[in-house]
Design a protein around this motif. Structure first.
Motif, short mmCIF file in Angstrom:
data_model
loop_
_atom_site.label_atom_id
_atom_site.label_comp_id
_atom_site.label_asym_id
_atom_site.label_seq_id
_atom_site.Cartn_x
_atom_site.Cartn_y
_atom_site.Cartn_z
N LYS A 1 0.85 -1.19 0.00
CA LYS A 1 0.00 0.00 0.00
C LYS A 1 0.89 1.24 0.00
O LYS A 1 1.86 1.32 0.75
CB LYS A 1 -0.89 0.02 1.24
CG LYS A 1 -1.98 -1.06 1.23
CD LYS A 1 -2.84 -0.93 2.48
CE LYS A 1 -3.96 -1.99 2.48
NZ LYS A 1 -4.82 -1.88 3.69
N TYR A 2 0.50 2.21 -0.83
CA TYR A 2 1.27 3.45 -0.95
C TYR A 2 0.32 4.64 -0.80
O TYR A 2 -0.80 4.64 -1.33
CB TYR A 2 1.99 3.54 -2.30
CG TYR A 2 3.05 2.46 -2.46
CD1 TYR A 2 4.36 2.71 -2.07
CD2 TYR A 2 2.73 1.22 -3.01
CE1 TYR A 2 5.33 1.72 -2.22
CE2 TYR A 2 3.68 0.24 -3.15
CZ TYR A 2 4.99 0.49 -2.76
OH TYR A 2 5.94 -0.48 -2.90
N ARG A 3 0.81 5.66 -0.06
CA ARG A 3 0.05 6.93 0.10
C ARG A 3 0.87 8.04 -0.54
O ARG A 3 2.02 8.28 -0.16
CB ARG A 3 -0.18 7.22 1.58
CG ARG A 3 -0.88 8.56 1.81
CD ARG A 3 -1.00 8.86 3.28
NE ARG A 3 -1.88 7.88 3.93
CZ ARG A 3 -2.09 7.87 5.25
NH1 ARG A 3 -1.46 8.73 6.03
NH2 ARG A 3 -2.90 6.97 5.76
N PHE A 4 0.28 8.71 -1.51
CA PHE A 4 0.93 9.81 -2.20
C PHE A 4 0.26 11.13 -1.76
O PHE A 4 -0.97 11.22 -1.76
CB PHE A 4 0.81 9.66 -3.73
CG PHE A 4 1.61 8.52 -4.27
CD1 PHE A 4 2.92 8.73 -4.70
CD2 PHE A 4 1.07 7.25 -4.36
CE1 PHE A 4 3.65 7.68 -5.22
CE2 PHE A 4 1.79 6.20 -4.87
CZ PHE A 4 3.11 6.41 -5.30
N ARG A 5 1.08 12.09 -1.42
CA ARG A 5 0.59 13.44 -1.06
C ARG A 5 1.02 14.40 -2.17
O ARG A 5 2.20 14.50 -2.49
CB ARG A 5 1.16 13.88 0.28
CG ARG A 5 0.85 12.87 1.38
CD ARG A 5 1.40 13.32 2.70
NE ARG A 5 0.63 14.44 3.22
CZ ARG A 5 0.96 15.12 4.33
NH1 ARG A 5 2.06 14.79 4.99
NH2 ARG A 5 0.21 16.12 4.75
N VAL A 6 0.03 15.07 -2.72
CA VAL A 6 0.27 15.88 -3.91
C VAL A 6 -0.12 17.34 -3.65
O VAL A 6 -1.22 17.63 -3.14
CB VAL A 6 -0.55 15.37 -5.11
CG1 VAL A 6 -0.26 16.20 -6.35
CG2 VAL A 6 -0.23 13.90 -5.35
N LEU A 7 0.81 18.24 -3.98
CA LEU A 7 0.53 19.68 -3.94
C LEU A 7 0.31 20.15 -5.38
O LEU A 7 1.03 19.77 -6.29
CB LEU A 7 1.71 20.44 -3.34
CG LEU A 7 1.93 20.25 -1.82
CD1 LEU A 7 3.22 20.95 -1.41
CD2 LEU A 7 0.75 20.81 -1.04
N GLY A 8 -0.73 20.99 -5.56
CA GLY A 8 -1.02 21.49 -6.89
C GLY A 8 -0.89 23.03 -6.97
O GLY A 8 -0.91 23.72 -5.94
#
Length: 324
Positions: free
Chosen positions: A16-23
């Motif tokens: 399982k992978y959690r990606f945190r994305v800033l836009g």
């Protein structure tokens, strides 16, 4: 860098992978809180233990089905050969693994099985706790194949059981006859010669129930050790009495015990080796210079040469006792 529109992650292991994305917008204003994306990467199905176990089970099942199919389609002859080989191995397993080391005597024996399992056997045993009387048995069960081999194994077992209870050849012979009679078919019988050697007095005692008469080679030539009294093989009559015969041995004497496999050997012209052939051969061999083992090897070699290595039709068992 707001110009980057994609991100690549290669060869990630399962998990399982959690990606945190800033836009950011076109004015390059970044979001205050990152967006979160959860990604689950599952392993390929062939790496799962459940799949491996299933495949192994399937392979075993297919192998079992193929084996059963092969056995079901195996010819009667092949099945018989499998049974005969098993019987032959069991028969040979009861033979002594080595020759005895006795003061005053040099002893060697062997059994060469025929293509089909037979009923030959031989064995060694002590007849007293002091180990002064040494016993020898050479036997030949009638018939061939599985029945003969199994009867030979049974007879040897009954013999060794009786040896533990009785120390007289006569008693042993009479005691083993009854159970053999009760446990075998009337068409099956066991020819056997029981022999004892007195280590102190060089006296040979024997009782012969239907086996070929032993030969003895001495300074006077070759003579036959005739059996007096009842000569019926074991298993023919329920109650039989047997007589013990005795002879005095001297240094240099050589005694030969053998089964029909030696004398019933044929060559390519269907000439039989016969008892006369065996006596002539035994007479020609220089038993003074040869050990008992060498005498056995010479006898076998000469008989095999006579038959041109023709396939044995019966077991060939012989045992040589040389007085030192």
């Amino acid at each position: 860098d707001s110009t980057i529109r994609e991100a690549n992650y290669m060869n990630l292991p399962p998990g399982k992978y959690r990606f945190r994305v800033l836009g950011s917008n076109n004015d390059k204003v970044w979001s205050e809180e990152p967006a979160e994306i959860m990604i689950l990467i599952t392993p390929p199905f062939w790496s799962l233990w459940s799949f491996r176990i299933s495949m192994i089970s399937m392979i075993l099942l297919v192998s079992l089905l193929l084996y059963r199919r092969r056995m079901n389609h195996m010819s009667h002859r092949l099945r018989m050969e499998t049974e005969l080989n098993a019987a032959k191995e069991a028969q040979m397993s009861i033979m002594p693994q080595s020759d005895p080391d006795l003061p005053g005597y040099d002893i060697a024996g062997t059994c060469i099985p025929a293509r089909e399992a037979g009923g030959d056997f031989y064995d060694y045993f002590w007849l007293d706790e002091e180990k002064s009387i040494f016993g020898i048995a050479v036997g030949d069960v009638s018939g061939r194949a599985l029945n003969a081999a199994m009867t030979a194994i049974m007879t040897d077992g009954i013999l060794l059981s009786s040896v533990a209870k009785f120390n007289s050849i006569q008693e042993i012979m009479e005691k083993i006859n009854r159970p053999i009679y009760l446990k075998t078919d009337r068409s099956v019988y066991t020819s056997i010669c029981l022999l004892s050697l007195d280590l102190n007095g060089r006296k040979l005692s024997f009782s012969n129930a239907g086996l070929n008469d032993p030969l003895i080679k001495s300074g006077n030539g070759i003579s036959v050790l005739k059996n007096l009294g009842n000569k019926l093989p074991l298993g023919i009559k329920q109650n039989c009495s047997y007589q013990v015969n005795e002879t005095q041995l001297n240094s240099g004497d050589v005694v030969l015990l053998y089964t029909d496999g030696l004398t019933a050997t044929f060559n390519s012209r269907n000439d039989i080796f016969g008892k006369k052939g065996l006596i002539d051969l035994f007479d020609r061999i220089d038993t003074v210079k040869r050990s008992s083992k060498e005498i056995v090897q010479t006898l076998i070699s000469e008989i095999r040469q006579f038959s041109k290595n023709r396939e044995l039709e019966d077991d060939m068992t012989l045992l040589v006792i040389k007085v030192c």
